[in-house]
Design a protein around this motif. Structure first.
Motif, PDB file in Angstrom:
ATOM      1  N   ASN A  94      -1.651  21.492  -8.709  1.00 32.27           N
ATOM      2  CA  ASN A  94      -2.797  21.731  -7.846  1.00 32.27           C
ATOM      3  C   ASN A  94      -3.780  20.578  -8.032  1.00 32.27           C
ATOM      4  N   GLY A  95      -4.025  19.826  -6.965  1.00 33.95           N
ATOM      5  CA  GLY A  95      -4.878  18.654  -7.047  1.00 33.95           C
ATOM      6  C   GLY A  95      -6.256  18.930  -7.613  1.00 33.95           C
ATOM      7  N   ILE A  96      -6.817  20.081  -7.293  1.00 34.68           N
ATOM      8  CA  ILE A  96      -8.147  20.426  -7.794  1.00 34.68           C
ATOM      9  C   ILE A  96      -8.116  20.581  -9.314  1.00 34.68           C
ATOM     10  N   ILE A  97      -7.037  21.169  -9.824  1.00 33.78           N
ATOM     11  CA  ILE A  97      -6.942  21.367 -11.279  1.00 33.78           C
ATOM     12  C   ILE A  97      -6.698  20.033 -11.983  1.00 33.78           C
ATOM     13  N   TYR A  98      -5.900  19.130 -11.365  1.00 32.16           N
ATOM     14  CA  TYR A  98      -5.763  17.790 -11.949  1.00 32.16           C
ATOM     15  C   TYR A  98      -7.148  17.176 -12.098  1.00 32.16           C
ATOM     16  N   ASP A  99      -7.955  17.295 -11.051  1.00 31.95           N
ATOM     17  CA  ASP A  99      -9.303  16.735 -11.068  1.00 31.95           C
ATOM     18  C   ASP A  99     -10.133  17.375 -12.182  1.00 31.95           C
ATOM     19  N   LYS A 100     -10.047  18.691 -12.321  1.00 33.01           N
ATOM     20  CA  LYS A 100     -10.787  19.382 -13.383  1.00 33.01           C
ATOM     21  C   LYS A 100     -10.310  18.960 -14.764  1.00 33.01           C
ATOM     22  N   ASN A 101      -9.034  18.568 -14.878  1.00 34.28           N
ATOM     23  CA  ASN A 101      -8.491  18.070 -16.142  1.00 34.28           C
ATOM     24  C   ASN A 101      -8.820  16.591 -16.354  1.00 34.28           C
ATOM     25  N   GLY A 102      -9.602  16.008 -15.437  1.00 33.16           N
ATOM     26  CA  GLY A 102     -10.044  14.635 -15.588  1.00 33.16           C
ATOM     27  C   GLY A 102      -8.979  13.592 -15.285  1.00 33.16           C
ATOM     28  N   VAL A 103      -8.001  13.970 -14.450  1.00 36.35           N
ATOM     29  CA  VAL A 103      -6.897  13.060 -14.141  1.00 36.35           C
ATOM     30  C   VAL A 103      -7.020  12.585 -12.702  1.00 36.35           C
ATOM     31  N   GLU A 104      -6.810  11.292 -12.515  1.00 35.46           N
ATOM     32  CA  GLU A 104      -6.791  10.740 -11.169  1.00 35.46           C
ATOM     33  C   GLU A 104      -5.435  10.094 -10.907  1.00 35.46           C
ATOM     34  N   PHE A 105      -5.055  10.053  -9.657  1.00 35.66           N
ATOM     35  CA  PHE A 105      -3.803   9.452  -9.234  1.00 35.66           C
ATOM     36  C   PHE A 105      -4.077   8.048  -8.716  1.00 35.66           C
ATOM     37  N   VAL A 106      -3.193   7.139  -9.059  1.00 37.30           N
ATOM     38  CA  VAL A 106      -3.315   5.755  -8.613  1.00 37.30           C
ATOM     39  C   VAL A 106      -2.125   5.451  -7.709  1.00 37.30           C
ATOM     40  N   ASP A 107      -2.423   5.110  -6.459  1.00 38.31           N
ATOM     41  CA  ASP A 107      -1.362   4.813  -5.497  1.00 38.31           C
ATOM     42  C   ASP A 107      -0.548   3.601  -5.916  1.00 38.31           C
ATOM     43  N   ASN A 108       0.702   3.591  -5.470  1.00 35.75           N
ATOM     44  CA  ASN A 108       1.544   2.414  -5.674  1.00 35.75           C
ATOM     45  C   ASN A 108       0.931   1.240  -4.934  1.00 35.75           C
ATOM     46  N   THR A 109       1.069   0.078  -5.511  1.00 32.10           N
ATOM     47  CA  THR A 109       0.579  -1.127  -4.858  1.00 32.10           C
ATOM     48  C   THR A 109       1.575  -1.563  -3.789  1.00 32.10           C
ATOM     49  N   SER A 110       1.115  -2.398  -2.887  1.00 36.94           N
ATOM     50  CA  SER A 110       2.014  -2.921  -1.857  1.00 36.94           C
ATOM     51  C   SER A 110       3.142  -3.730  -2.492  1.00 36.94           C
ATOM     52  N   ILE A 111       2.872  -4.391  -3.606  1.00 43.42           N
ATOM     53  CA  ILE A 111       3.912  -5.164  -4.298  1.00 43.42           C
ATOM     54  C   ILE A 111       4.958  -4.229  -4.898  1.00 43.42           C
ATOM     55  N   GLU A 112       4.531  -3.119  -5.509  1.00 44.05           N
ATOM     56  CA  GLU A 112       5.486  -2.152  -6.068  1.00 44.05           C
ATOM     57  C   GLU A 112       6.382  -1.582  -4.977  1.00 44.05           C
ATOM     58  N   ILE A 113       5.789  -1.268  -3.838  1.00 43.92           N
ATOM     59  CA  ILE A 113       6.568  -0.718  -2.726  1.00 43.92           C
ATOM     60  C   ILE A 113       7.529  -1.767  -2.179  1.00 43.92           C
ATOM     61  N   LEU A 114       7.053  -2.997  -2.040  1.00 42.63           N
ATOM     62  CA  LEU A 114       7.920  -4.070  -1.552  1.00 42.63           C
ATOM     63  C   LEU A 114       9.093  -4.309  -2.496  1.00 42.63           C
ATOM     64  N   GLU A 115       8.826  -4.352  -3.804  1.00 43.04           N
ATOM     65  CA  GLU A 115       9.906  -4.575  -4.772  1.00 43.04           C
ATOM     66  C   GLU A 115      10.920  -3.437  -4.740  1.00 43.04           C
ATOM     67  N   ALA A 116      10.438  -2.202  -4.623  1.00 43.97           N
ATOM     68  CA  ALA A 116      11.351  -1.066  -4.546  1.00 43.97           C
ATOM     69  C   ALA A 116      12.157  -1.100  -3.249  1.00 43.97           C
ATOM     70  N   ALA A 117      11.514  -1.511  -2.150  1.00 45.13           N
ATOM     71  CA  ALA A 117      12.223  -1.620  -0.871  1.00 45.13           C
ATOM     72  C   ALA A 117      13.320  -2.681  -0.949  1.00 45.13           C
ATOM     73  N   LYS A 118      13.010  -3.810  -1.569  1.00 46.79           N
ATOM     74  CA  LYS A 118      14.031  -4.848  -1.745  1.00 46.79           C
ATOM     75  C   LYS A 118      15.169  -4.333  -2.614  1.00 46.79           C
ATOM     76  N   GLU A 119      14.817  -3.593  -3.661  1.00 47.18           N
ATOM     77  CA  GLU A 119      15.845  -3.039  -4.552  1.00 47.18           C
ATOM     78  C   GLU A 119      16.768  -2.085  -3.806  1.00 47.18           C
ATOM     79  N   ILE A 120      16.199  -1.156  -3.050  1.00 50.47           N
ATOM     80  CA  ILE A 120      17.053  -0.191  -2.365  1.00 50.47           C
ATOM     81  C   ILE A 120      17.918  -0.887  -1.304  1.00 50.47           C
ATOM     82  N   LEU A 121      17.368  -1.884  -0.641  1.00 47.82           N
ATOM     83  CA  LEU A 121      18.176  -2.638   0.333  1.00 47.82           C
ATOM     84  C   LEU A 121      19.339  -3.343  -0.363  1.00 47.82           C
TER      85      LEU A 121
END
Length: 184
Positions: A94-121
């Motif tokens: 539950n996103g609200i509970i993550y927030d209450k636990n003081g945790v934030e999510f950090v999105d993947n960077t465009s470089i991480e996504i590009l590298e993973a896309a190259k890998e899967i290809l």
């Protein structure tokens, strides 16, 4: 082509997923299951939570994912896989509970996504070869997930989610650069 704005069509949506080389999906949205049912490889990006599963099976040997990073708001380092599992359990996905636990999510960077896309290809085209280090890192990653899964099965929260580890392989390109996941 502005497909979504001008040309969207239910039949064409299915046609595209049935005939694409691969599907890249943000998060664990159920739409990827349609591409998977046609045997099309899937790259899941920005996946969370990833210690309990994402609601689907691995349909092709090339399916991979890269998870979001989790960080305590008052810290400056990312949570290890074991720490993520603890937070997942306490937050019950539950996103609200993550927030209450003081945790934030950090999105993947465009470089991480590009590298993973190259890998899967490269995996799809038969060009990808895991290095010995990739194999060792992945085995270590799987061992940690397996140990967490054993502990999680005893937990009441397993009934709130599908249980088990994410059935797809974490991208080697991602794991190489995020070794903190394997720390204790």
């Amino acid at each position: 082509i502005d497909y979504a704005g001008k040309y969207a069509d239910d039949f064409m949506d299915i046609f595209l997923m049935a005939n694409c080389k691969l599907m890249i999906v943000g998060g664990g949205s159920g739409i990827f299951e349609l591409a998977s049912s046609f045997g099309r490889p899937v790259l899941l990006v920005n996946l969370v939570p990833y210690t309990f599963g994402c609601g689907g099976d691995c349909y092709t040997e090339n399916d991979i994912y890269i998870p979001k990073k989790l960080m305590y708001k008052n810290g400056n380092s990312y949570l290890s896989l074991r720490e993520v599992a603890d937070v997942d359990k306490r937050s019950m996905h539950n996103g609200i509970i993550y927030d209450k636990n003081g945790v934030e999510f950090v999105d993947n960077t465009s470089i991480e996504i590009l590298e993973a896309a190259k890998e899967i290809l490269d995996r799809i085209d038969g060009k990808w070869r895991d290095t010995e280090d990739d194999i060792k890192l992945y085995q270590q990653y799987e061992l940690i997930l397996a140990s967490l899964n054993c502990n999680l099965k005893k937990d009441i929260y397993k009934y709130l989610w599908g249980g088990g580890a994410v059935p797809r392989r974490i991208a080697a390109s991602y794991l190489r650069k995020n070794l903190y996941l394997l720390s204790d």
